[in-house]
Design an enzyme around this catalytic site. Structure first.
Site, mmCIF file in Angstrom:
data_model
loop_
_atom_site.group_PDB
_atom_site.id
_atom_site.type_symbol
_atom_site.label_atom_id
_atom_site.label_comp_id
_atom_site.label_asym_id
_atom_site.label_seq_id
_atom_site.Cartn_x
_atom_site.Cartn_y
_atom_site.Cartn_z
ATOM 1 N N SER A 256 -64.481 3.793 47.917
ATOM 2 C CA SER A 256 -65.359 4.966 47.924
ATOM 3 C C SER A 256 -66.132 5.060 49.221
ATOM 4 O O SER A 256 -66.326 4.077 49.929
ATOM 5 C CB SER A 256 -66.338 4.890 46.759
ATOM 6 O OG SER A 256 -67.305 3.891 47.051
ATOM 7 N N LYS A 257 -66.558 6.284 49.475
ATOM 8 C CA LYS A 257 -67.329 6.600 50.671
ATOM 9 C C LYS A 257 -68.576 5.740 50.772
ATOM 10 O O LYS A 257 -69.027 5.425 51.858
ATOM 11 C CB LYS A 257 -67.795 8.060 50.532
ATOM 12 C CG LYS A 257 -67.160 9.006 51.508
ATOM 13 C CD LYS A 257 -67.925 10.301 51.437
ATOM 14 C CE LYS A 257 -66.965 11.469 51.451
ATOM 15 N NZ LYS A 257 -67.556 12.741 51.233
ATOM 16 N N ARG A 258 -69.148 5.423 49.601
ATOM 17 C CA ARG A 258 -70.416 4.694 49.613
ATOM 18 C C ARG A 258 -70.294 3.331 50.280
ATOM 19 O O ARG A 258 -71.247 2.801 50.811
ATOM 20 C CB ARG A 258 -70.958 4.544 48.184
ATOM 21 C CG ARG A 258 -71.987 5.610 47.843
ATOM 22 C CD ARG A 258 -72.319 5.601 46.381
ATOM 23 N NE ARG A 258 -71.172 6.012 45.580
ATOM 24 C CZ ARG A 258 -70.633 5.289 44.618
ATOM 25 N NH1 ARG A 258 -71.117 4.116 44.321
ATOM 26 N NH2 ARG A 258 -69.600 5.742 43.943
#
Ligand code: GLU
Length: 486
Positions: A256-258
């Site tokens: 994920s981007k996070r």
């Protein structure tokens, strides 16, 4: 058996950027096509108008060009089976949906959002494993449907999934996959805005574009039973399926981007090489059965097979990407690196970029073995471009002694008197200064490095001096004396 001329496709929805997971899908399709003398098609799945992003398609095409995954047919490469943008194929879907409606394999649904929400809530209360449409509109008579259509009542068209059947298909990576239709919802095929959903458009296009192998991410596995039903209802032959393993963060959660960058263009702008990125991404779920990790594209094509793709999730390991990038970088010729370096300098905030090519080549020689990316030629050794604005405390307390200022003052004088042609001349100057003061050269090396770079590590100190040039060397020694003798 692989068809004589396999046809595969990468079918991204234009979300605004190319995800590394998308790159992996595109790459595996590309490798499979190249390896088997097949065709690689790029199809843009842009029927979700609510998620339309301005410029996303152009961006995707540019990124595909940058990574070098050249397709045989696509939106900007006309072929026999175009158009390759789904939004330009609406009439085609219409024709096939009519066939499904006539055969009662699909049906109009006029249920309001309120009714659907209520239905969902009731099903949740009953703790049903999965909310499903209850086929309420399947019982509408032809006359009722016509009447509602005439009155322009908002509607969708749904797939008529038969109850309690087993749908099975063979997946090249996962083997035999089975689903009960009891868990398959009456999928919307045409939305209220008249556009097809992914499922409808995807199946129609894969068939019409003569796709032989559907190679895509595991997240689409649960959609495949719906697709298999559509193929059956439309009396079309199934393609072969291959669902690629999920990409995971280091903690095994879904990538994920996070937790880091997921857009290919972010890696591009961070200075990663396309060859290294392709090499890295190829290994996310595939290996040739040995422990080789460094590959150029040609060799990937030669060795790739879907049979050697793993089922289990692949961990995205940034350290490995950095290592591979460093390895690819080292193998580039200095001339190629020079061009990359110049581009990097041009887009950096550096003021002092008026180095000659010869000086830049000296920097390349020093830095290419020490870094992961060309960007780090700058970020890892800022002192090669501008004066240090501080001196590392630990290093200076170790090397800066009472006599350092006096020794460096002598060194300035000797350097000023000497003709400096290359880095060895600095060594000669340091030796002469040491001799003159009857000390070992070690007493000068530390303070000299401190003066030039402010830190205790980096390229050889004579190399640094040679890169920044005599005037700057002298000036930096003056500044360190002034700063540390206070
Ligand atoms: N449009 C889908 C996506 O965005 C394609 C999935 C498939 O390959 O069938 O990934």
């Amino acid at each position: 058996m692989i068809n004589d001329t396999p046809r595969v496709r990468f079918a991204p929805s234009p979300t605004g950027y190319l995800h590394v997971g998308g790159l992996r899908t595109a790459l595996y399709n590309y490798l499979f096509a190249k390896k088997n003398n097949g065709s690689f098609i790029l199809r843009i799945e842009d029927t979700d108008r609510a998620r339309y992003v301005e410029g996303a398609v152009e961006n995707l095409l540019t990124t595909m060009k940058w990574v070098g995954l050249d397709y045989n047919e696509g939106p900007d490469k006309p072929g026999e089976f175009g158009p390759y943008m789904q939004s330009e194929r609406l009439d085609i879907y219409r024709e096939h949906i009519n066939n499904l409606l006539d055969a009662r394999k699909a049906y109009y649904c006029f249920c309001t959002p309120e009714r659907l929400t209520q239905l969902k809530e009731e099903q949740q209360k009953q703790k049903l494993p999965q909310a499903k449409y209850d086929k309420h509109c399947l019982s509408l008579s032809k006359a009722e449907i016509e009447n509602k259509l005439k009155n322009n009542e908002s509607h969708v068209i749904r797939l008529n999934v038969p109850p309690t059947e087993t749908i099975s298909f063979d997946d090249i990576i996962r083997g035999k996959v089975e689903f009960s239709t009891n868990v398959v919802d009456d999928q919307i095929l045409i939305k209220s805005d008249g556009y097809p959903t992914y499922h409808m458009a995807n199946v129609v296009d894969d068939h019409l574009m003569k796709i032989t192998h559907v190679i895509r991410g595991e997240e689409w596995l649960s959609s495949t039973p719906k697709h298999v039903l559509l193929y059956k209802f439309l009396e079309w032959e199934l393609p072969q399926f291959a669902h690629l393993p999920l990409l995971l963060n280091a903690d095994k959660s879904k990538l994920s981007k996070r937790q880091g960058d997921v857009a290919v263009e972010d890696y591009k702008s961070k200075g990663y090489l396309k060859d290294a990125l392709n090499n890295f991404v190829a290994l996310l779920g595939w290996n040739a059965g040995d422990d080789q990790e460094f590959y150029y594209m040609d060799e990937l094509i030669e060795k790739f097979s879907l049979e050697r793709v793993n089922k289990s999730g692949a961990v995205f390991n940034l350290e490995k990407l950095n290592w591979l990038n460093g390895e690819h970088l080292k193998k580039l010729s200095n001339d190629v690196i020079l061009e990359l370096f110049k581009n990097e300098l041009a887009s950096s905030e550096l003021k002092n970029t008026n180095y000659s090519d010869d000086t830049l080549l000296l920097i390349i020689d020093q830095m290419k073995e020490r870094v992961a990316t060309v960007k780090e030629f700058i970020s890892e050794a800022p002192y090669l471009y501008s004066r240090p604005n501080s001196y590392d405390e630990v290093f200076s307390s170790k090397v800066w002694k009472d006599n350092s200022a006096a020794l460096l003052t002598d060194l300035i004088e000797i350097i000023n008197e000497s003709e400096i042609i290359d880095k060895d001349d600095y060594e000669t100057c340091l030796k002469a200064t040491a001799e003159k003061n009857s000390v070992g050269i070690g007493k000068l090396m530390g303070p000299f490095r401190l003066a030039l770079s402010g830190v205790g590590h980096g390229p050889g100190v004579y190399d640094i001096a040679n890169i920044i040039g005599k005037d700057e060397v002298v000036e930096r020694i003056r500044v360190v004396i002034k700063t540390l003798s206070l």
